[in-house]
Design a protein around this motif. Structure first.
Motif, PDB file in Angstrom:
ATOM      1  N   LEU A   1     -15.033   2.467  -4.637  1.00  0.00           N
ATOM      2  CA  LEU A   1     -15.189   2.460  -3.177  1.00  0.00           C
ATOM      3  C   LEU A   1     -13.853   2.260  -2.454  1.00  0.00           C
ATOM      4  CD1 LEU A   1     -18.387   0.220  -2.854  1.00  0.00           C
ATOM      5  CD2 LEU A   1     -18.261   2.711  -2.574  1.00  0.00           C
ATOM      6  N   ALA A   2     -12.918   1.611  -3.138  1.00  0.00           N
ATOM      7  CA  ALA A   2     -11.646   1.259  -2.493  1.00  0.00           C
ATOM      8  C   ALA A   2     -10.799   2.480  -2.145  1.00  0.00           C
ATOM      9  CB  ALA A   2     -10.841   0.318  -3.388  1.00  0.00           C
ATOM     10  N   ALA A   3     -10.965   3.567  -2.868  1.00  0.00           N
ATOM     11  CA  ALA A   3     -10.116   4.753  -2.672  1.00  0.00           C
ATOM     12  C   ALA A   3     -10.125   5.254  -1.230  1.00  0.00           C
ATOM     13  CB  ALA A   3     -10.551   5.865  -3.627  1.00  0.00           C
ATOM     14  N   ASP A   4     -11.309   5.305  -0.600  1.00  0.00           N
ATOM     15  CA  ASP A   4     -11.368   5.831   0.776  1.00  0.00           C
ATOM     16  C   ASP A   4     -11.848   4.812   1.806  1.00  0.00           C
ATOM     17  OD1 ASP A   4     -13.980   5.662  -0.024  1.00  0.00           O
ATOM     18  OD2 ASP A   4     -14.447   7.793   0.266  1.00  0.00           O
ATOM     19  N   ARG A   5     -12.011   3.546   1.374  1.00  0.00           N
ATOM     20  CA  ARG A   5     -12.465   2.526   2.318  1.00  0.00           C
ATOM     21  C   ARG A   5     -11.420   1.428   2.570  1.00  0.00           C
ATOM     22  NH1 ARG A   5     -17.016   4.410  -0.093  1.00  0.00           N
ATOM     23  NH2 ARG A   5     -18.965   4.504   1.119  1.00  0.00           N
ATOM     24  N   ALA A   6     -10.601   1.143   1.571  1.00  0.00           N
ATOM     25  CA  ALA A   6      -9.617   0.061   1.721  1.00  0.00           C
ATOM     26  C   ALA A   6      -8.482   0.477   2.650  1.00  0.00           C
ATOM     27  CB  ALA A   6      -9.054  -0.317   0.358  1.00  0.00           C
ATOM     28  N   SER A   7      -7.934  -0.507   3.361  1.00  0.00           N
ATOM     29  CA  SER A   7      -6.787  -0.238   4.230  1.00  0.00           C
ATOM     30  C   SER A   7      -5.491  -0.728   3.597  1.00  0.00           C
ATOM     31  CB  SER A   7      -6.971  -0.928   5.595  1.00  0.00           C
ATOM     32  OG  SER A   7      -6.992  -2.343   5.436  1.00  0.00           O
ATOM     33  N   SER A   8      -5.621  -1.654   2.653  1.00  0.00           N
ATOM     34  CA  SER A   8      -4.451  -2.267   2.028  1.00  0.00           C
ATOM     35  C   SER A   8      -4.030  -1.509   0.765  1.00  0.00           C
ATOM     36  CB  SER A   8      -4.765  -3.723   1.668  1.00  0.00           C
ATOM     37  OG  SER A   8      -3.801  -4.245   0.796  1.00  0.00           O
ATOM     38  N   THR A   9      -2.742  -1.243   0.660  1.00  0.00           N
ATOM     39  CA  THR A   9      -2.205  -0.608  -0.545  1.00  0.00           C
ATOM     40  C   THR A   9      -2.414  -1.508  -1.753  1.00  0.00           C
ATOM     41  OG1 THR A   9      -0.516   0.522   0.760  1.00  0.00           O
ATOM     42  CG2 THR A   9      -0.123   0.349  -1.605  1.00  0.00           C
ATOM     43  N   GLU A  10      -2.270  -2.823  -1.534  1.00  0.00           N
ATOM     44  CA  GLU A  10      -2.454  -3.775  -2.631  1.00  0.00           C
ATOM     45  C   GLU A  10      -3.877  -3.722  -3.183  1.00  0.00           C
ATOM     46  OE1 GLU A  10       0.762  -5.653  -0.016  1.00  0.00           O
ATOM     47  OE2 GLU A  10      -1.101  -4.529   0.265  1.00  0.00           O
ATOM     48  N   VAL A  11      -4.860  -3.594  -2.296  1.00  0.00           N
ATOM     49  CA  VAL A  11      -6.254  -3.538  -2.731  1.00  0.00           C
ATOM     50  C   VAL A  11      -6.521  -2.239  -3.489  1.00  0.00           C
ATOM     51  CG1 VAL A  11      -8.652  -3.366  -1.943  1.00  0.00           C
ATOM     52  CG2 VAL A  11      -7.136  -5.077  -0.936  1.00  0.00           C
ATOM     53  N   LYS A  12      -5.996  -1.146  -2.986  1.00  0.00           N
ATOM     54  CA  LYS A  12      -6.173   0.140  -3.670  1.00  0.00           C
ATOM     55  C   LYS A  12      -5.522   0.117  -5.052  1.00  0.00           C
ATOM     56  CE  LYS A  12      -6.586   3.085   0.431  1.00  0.00           C
ATOM     57  NZ  LYS A  12      -6.047   4.244   1.174  1.00  0.00           N
ATOM     58  N   ASP A  13      -4.351  -0.487  -5.145  1.00  0.00           N
ATOM     59  CA  ASP A  13      -3.651  -0.574  -6.424  1.00  0.00           C
ATOM     60  C   ASP A  13      -4.439  -1.444  -7.409  1.00  0.00           C
ATOM     61  OD1 ASP A  13      -1.186  -0.397  -8.203  1.00  0.00           O
ATOM     62  OD2 ASP A  13      -1.269  -2.553  -7.873  1.00  0.00           O
ATOM     63  N   LEU A  14      -4.952  -2.564  -6.918  1.00  0.00           N
ATOM     64  CA  LEU A  14      -5.747  -3.455  -7.758  1.00  0.00           C
ATOM     65  C   LEU A  14      -6.988  -2.742  -8.264  1.00  0.00           C
ATOM     66  CD1 LEU A  14      -6.481  -6.296  -8.882  1.00  0.00           C
ATOM     67  CD2 LEU A  14      -7.606  -6.724  -6.689  1.00  0.00           C
ATOM     68  N   ALA A  15      -7.677  -2.021  -7.387  1.00  0.00           N
ATOM     69  CA  ALA A  15      -8.891  -1.301  -7.761  1.00  0.00           C
ATOM     70  C   ALA A  15      -8.593  -0.264  -8.849  1.00  0.00           C
ATOM     71  CB  ALA A  15      -9.508  -0.628  -6.540  1.00  0.00           C
ATOM     72  N   ALA A  16      -7.471   0.424  -8.719  1.00  0.00           N
ATOM     73  CA  ALA A  16      -7.089   1.427  -9.719  1.00  0.00           C
ATOM     74  C   ALA A  16      -6.828   0.779 -11.074  1.00  0.00           C
ATOM     75  CB  ALA A  16      -5.845   2.183  -9.242  1.00  0.00           C
ATOM     76  N   ARG A  17      -6.207  -0.404 -11.055  1.00  0.00           N
ATOM     77  CA  ARG A  17      -5.927  -1.106 -12.306  1.00  0.00           C
ATOM     78  C   ARG A  17      -7.210  -1.607 -12.966  1.00  0.00           C
ATOM     79  NH1 ARG A  17      -3.029  -5.652 -10.968  1.00  0.00           N
ATOM     80  NH2 ARG A  17      -2.580  -5.116  -8.808  1.00  0.00           N
ATOM     81  N   ILE A  18      -8.170  -2.007 -12.148  1.00  0.00           N
ATOM     82  CA  ILE A  18      -9.456  -2.460 -12.678  1.00  0.00           C
ATOM     83  C   ILE A  18     -10.155  -1.298 -13.390  1.00  0.00           C
ATOM     84  CG2 ILE A  18     -11.796  -3.171 -12.016  1.00  0.00           C
ATOM     85  CD1 ILE A  18     -10.471  -4.915  -9.840  1.00  0.00           C
TER      86      ILE A  18
END
Length: 210
Positions: free
Chosen positions: A72-89
């Protein structure tokens, strides 16, 4: 002539002795190698127990939900840090699902169905957490996350994922204590190490937002 005639039988006898000695040495070495192989197999903990099955059957749906949240973070998150974390997960947990699925198939055990009831998939597990196991999100929490976007999504994602990771660490800790299958115990150790670090990272990000 006499000397040469005498040396022939002596040489043959010596060669025969060397051959027998070599054969005995090879047999002994082979026995040692076989014994060492057997000992190594026993020491590696290749046998699994009920806890190993419970761990795999529980962690598969637990990881699947984490992947759903991360996607969900790919197109909903605003923070680069959150998107990066989601990708690592996603990168860490998808291969672990495949690995644990392979164990269950090899053991002749049921693999949890995608979208199935986690309670049914987790015999013997502590169902005190929401969704049937520690850290799992219920339908309402997932719907809240799906409807959020921007900074609201970031905050909800981090808050819920901290809880989710804490549940996984708890489950992995039980496997470390009570499991028998060494590859499963090693995976549990990786989960504890990796997700504990991510929990600290997420709490730091939440602190910045606060």
């Amino acid at each position: 002539m006499t000397s040469t005639t005498t040396r022939g039988p002596i040489r043959r006898a010596a060669l025969a002795a060397v051959t027998v000695t070599a054969a005995l040495i090879l047999t002994a070495c082979g026995g040692d190698a076989e014994s060492a192989s057997s000992d190594a197999s026993a020491a590696s903990g290749e046998e699994h127990n009920a806890q190993d099955v419970t761990f795999a059957q529980g962690m598969i749906p637990h990881h699947r939900q984490a992947l759903q949240m991360a996607e969900l973070a790919a197109d909903r998150a605003s923070s680069t840090e959150v998107k990066d974390l989601a990708a690592r997960i996603e990168k860490a947990q998808d291969p672990e699902i495949e690995k644990m699925t392979g164990w269950l198939k090899a053991w002749g055990e049921d693999v949890p169905e995608e979208g199935g009831s986690t309670d049914e998939s987790m015999p013997g597990m502590d169902h005190s957490g929401s969704g049937g196991m520690a850290g799992m999100m219920d339908d309402a929490e997932m719907q809240t996350l799906e409807k959020a976007s921007g900074e609201a999504f970031d905050t909800a994602f981090l808050t819920l994922m901290v809880e989710h990771h804490e549940g996984a660490v708890e489950m992995a800790g039980t496997e470390q204590d009570k499991g028998s299958y060494q590859p499963a115990k090693d995976t549990a150790e990786d989960i504890v190490t990796g997700q504990t670090a991510e929990i600290a990272e997420m709490k730091e990000l939440l602190g910045k937002k606060g």
